[in-house]
Design a protein around this motif. Structure first.
Motif, PDB file in Angstrom:
ATOM      1  N   ILE A 456       0.847  -1.204   0.000  1.00  0.00           N
ATOM      2  CA  ILE A 456       0.000   0.000   0.000  1.00  0.00           C
ATOM      3  C   ILE A 456       0.876   1.244   0.000  1.00  0.00           C
ATOM      4  N   HIS A 460       0.881   4.142  -2.870  1.00  0.00           N
ATOM      5  CA  HIS A 460       0.484   5.503  -2.512  1.00  0.00           C
ATOM      6  C   HIS A 460       1.620   6.487  -2.753  1.00  0.00           C
ATOM      7  N   SER A 477       4.145   9.213   2.231  1.00  0.00           N
ATOM      8  CA  SER A 477       2.889   8.515   2.497  1.00  0.00           C
ATOM      9  C   SER A 477       2.791   8.119   3.966  1.00  0.00           C
ATOM     10  N   ALA A 479       1.144   5.596   5.095  1.00  0.00           N
ATOM     11  CA  ALA A 479       0.609   4.229   5.120  1.00  0.00           C
ATOM     12  C   ALA A 479       1.521   3.268   5.865  1.00  0.00           C
ATOM     13  N   THR A 578      -3.984   1.769  -3.975  1.00  0.00           N
ATOM     14  CA  THR A 578      -3.768   2.286  -2.628  1.00  0.00           C
ATOM     15  C   THR A 578      -4.676   1.636  -1.599  1.00  0.00           C
ATOM     16  N   ASN A 579      -5.547   0.733  -2.018  1.00  0.00           N
ATOM     17  CA  ASN A 579      -6.295  -0.154  -1.140  1.00  0.00           C
ATOM     18  C   ASN A 579      -5.958  -1.585  -1.510  1.00  0.00           C
ATOM     19  N   ILE A 599      -9.073   5.685   0.826  1.00  0.00           N
ATOM     20  CA  ILE A 599      -7.884   4.934   0.427  1.00  0.00           C
ATOM     21  C   ILE A 599      -7.120   4.549   1.689  1.00  0.00           C
ATOM     22  N   LEU A 600      -6.052   3.747   1.531  1.00  0.00           N
ATOM     23  CA  LEU A 600      -5.233   3.248   2.638  1.00  0.00           C
ATOM     24  C   LEU A 600      -6.070   2.362   3.563  1.00  0.00           C
TER      25      LEU A 600
END
Length: 624
Positions: A456, A460, A477, A479, A578-579, A599-600
């Protein structure tokens, strides 16, 4: 919303300025004036189209009664203003309200098929109809914008003459009249046809006008048009490439919103009269005598709105919230420091003895036994019985995602610097919980967990770099494994409470606290109406109810109607992978409820995968 007054200045009786009596063009809710129809956005009202005007004249046109001031010192300091203002009301008795200007100016008549400026149709005063055919005019479906935030009319004349000699100085100046018609054969751009009566060029369609380089190939560059600031606004040559957009596209306008919770010692409202004086007080923060002299200078001696001890306490609290590290911290560092302080206050709460009638933040520890949450890896639930959040519209962007933008691509709301920004306040309640640091630390170090979160993060970060002017300076990011876990947990809890406790999912919102020293999530009422404001959400934070809700939410997340595709795909939902295991059938929420635009997210970090159930933080709950 109302359009700007006519250019011709009129006078009232005895030479005085006349009272404004501007025609009204629809209404929007106050919250929409921040999130959907803010300054610089396009608003469709019936068959007409307008752009919301800038704030340069708002001090004069916004009534203090209909647009009161909002104070939130922590957020005001972050954004460099003294206070905020609620957008004006739209009641039957309200005054000017938010002003708008007609945009785009290019219109077409479906009867005679003329394509020209609105004024060239000679419409009757106050109406948008063709002066010849007496039918409603249609605003141009297409506009052009650049990544710096400028907005302009689509160059129909250059588009229809693009087959002519591009080096000719008379390109597009043939003197003919443009016409626009629809063939009706398809619903695509190929059926939208533009022609010129000059006869030098054939009729062309709009097909291809949305290509990234379509307007660059015509030699067109952005000229810096800012129609929301009026025709008198200076237009500096921008030079960036132009992109064609549908008038109603979400890429035309995206708000840059920043928010803060009102927490002690700022949450009782006693510091509000000092708005506008804090910068000067900060220069005297270590000298009680100088602070006292300044207060005497701005207020009647001995008649201060707050005591000297309170002022010194507020100055000390502000100093503690300064971002650590760099002498000149970036905006992101200061915003992170603001979140850190909120996390500390939500974690510690405030005792009943600290409450006053004006207190806007009441956060208490549940009285029942919290040990029931131990097997879940959840700790420290807090009942946020009173909560106030202020959301301010800082700027807006076009073409660029507001989540990844830089200050250079943010378009300000006014031509001149103002001491305030438009904002809205939400008063409600919420539930705050944390994850057990010891268990979380062991979980996020697992190789399988780190590898899944890394996928992810990579996707991202690639997206952020693609959208940045300089990839080397792209925003990092967020994430991390704990961030994705907290984010997905917040989503499944909101979905669970929307089913179990009767809350609409859109009336709840998440606020994440994910960093090396933070692992918490706040779910709270996110609307200014009555949904969830009677204690129902707070009741869900009692340990027994919270235990039941988490277990039910996790078991619900174990299965999705789109499985096995949702769980096993390399990148479902979201943009550019991003998911992972997340879709609208399981964990995604209404956009108003999510901090990160859905997202994430990864359901597998909650419940594991069929091949490796152990990577789920709540795998032990499902094993029983």
């Amino acid at each position: 919303m109302t359009p700007p007054p006519a250019r011709r200045r009129r006078t009232g009786a005895n030479g005085t300025a006349p009272a404004h009596n501007l025609p009204r063009r629809g209404t929007v809710r106050r919250a929409q004036a921040i999130t959907t129809y803010g300054v610089g956005s396009l608003v469709a009202v019936d068959h007409e189209s307008f752009i919301v005007s800038g704030l340069d004249e708002a001090d004069r046109s916004w009534s203090e009664d209909e647009s009161p001031r909002i104070y939130e010192r922590r957020l005001a300091r972050l954004l460099g203003v003294d206070w905020f203002r609620l957008p004006p009301a739209s009641d039957d008795t309200s005054k000017d309200g938010m002003r708008v200007r007609r945009f785009p100016l290019t219109h077409s008549c479906p009867e005679c098929m003329e394509l020209q400026s609105h004024r060239d149709f000679n419409p009757p005063a106050g109406r948008s109809v063709c002066g010849t055919c007496e039918v409603d005019l249609v605003p141009s479906r297409f506009v052009v914008a650049c990544e710096a935030g400028h907005l302009g009319e689509f160059p129909y004349r250059q588009w229809v003459h693009r087959s002519s000699d591009r080096d000719s100085p008379t390109l597009g100046a043939c003197g003919g009249r443009l016409r626009l018609r629809t063939s009706g054969r398809t619903s695509s751009l190929r059926s939208v046809l533009v022609s010129c009566t000059c006869g030098r060029v054939p009729e062309v369609s709009m097909e291809g006008s949305f290509r990234r380089n379509a307007l660059r190939e015509l030699g067109l560059r952005c000229r810096g048009h800012r129609p929301w600031l009026g025709t008198s606004a200076p237009q500096q040559e921008c030079g960036l490439p132009l992109r064609t957009l549908q008038r109603g596209s979400s890429s035309v306008w995206q708000p840059v919103l920043k928010s803060a919770l009102s927490i002690p010692p700022w949450s009782n409202g006693r510091a509000d009269p000092l708005a506008g004086h804090w910068e000067k007080l900060r220069k005297r923060e270590n000298d009680r005598a100088r602070v006292s002299d300044y207060l005497d200078a701005i207020f009647d001696e001995g008649n201060w709105p707050v005591s000297l001890d309170e002022v010194m306490e507020l100055l000390a609290a502000e100093q503690q919230e300064d971002a650590e590290g760099d002498k000149a911290p970036t905006f992101d560092h200061r915003y992170r420091a603001l979140r850190n302080k909120e996390y500390e206050r939500l974690r510690s709460g405030n005792d009943k003895s600290e409450h006053s009638r004006d207190e806007q933040f009441v956060c208490e520890t549940p009285l029942s036994d919290q040990s029931v949450l131990g097997p879940l890896g959840i700790t420290g639930p807090m009942l946020v019985k009173k909560l106030r959040e202020v959301r301010a519209l800082k700027a807006f962007t076009r073409l660029v995602d507001a989540e990844v933008t830089t200050d250079a691509k943010e378009m300000p709301l006014s031509e001149h610097t103002l001491r305030w920004l438009p904002a809205m306040e939400v008063r409600g309640e919420g539930v705050f919980l944390r994850l057990d640091e010891e268990r979380l630390g062991a979980w996020e170090k697992a190789p399988a967990v780190a590898a899944r979160a890394e996928r992810i993060l990579t996707a991202h970060q690639r997206l952020l770099e693609e959208r940045a002017d300089d990839p080397s300076r792209a925003v990092p990011s967020p994430a991390t494994p704990r961030m994705v876990l907290l984010h997905t947990l917040a989503h499944v809890l909101i979905n669970e409470w929307s089913l179990d406790a009767g809350y609409p999912a859109a009336s709840l919102r998440e606020r994440l606290y994910a960093a090396d020293n933070m692992a918490g999530v706040l779910v709270y009422t996110a609307t200014s109406d009555s949904a969830g404001s009677l204690g129902g959400l707070v009741a869900q934070g009692e340990p027994k109810l919270l235990d039941r809700a988490v277990r039910s939410a996790v078991r619900r997340a174990e299965w999705c109607s789109s499985d096995p595709l949702c769980m096993e795909t390399e990148g479902s939902g979201g943009t550019a992978g991003t998911n992972l295991a997340a879709c609208h059938a399981c964990v995604m929420l209404p956009e108003t409820s999510c901090e990160h635009s859905n997202i994430l997210l990864d359901r597998a970090l909650l419940v594991g995968t069929p091949d490796d159930p152990g990577i789920g933080y709540f795998a032990s709950v499902l094993a029983r």
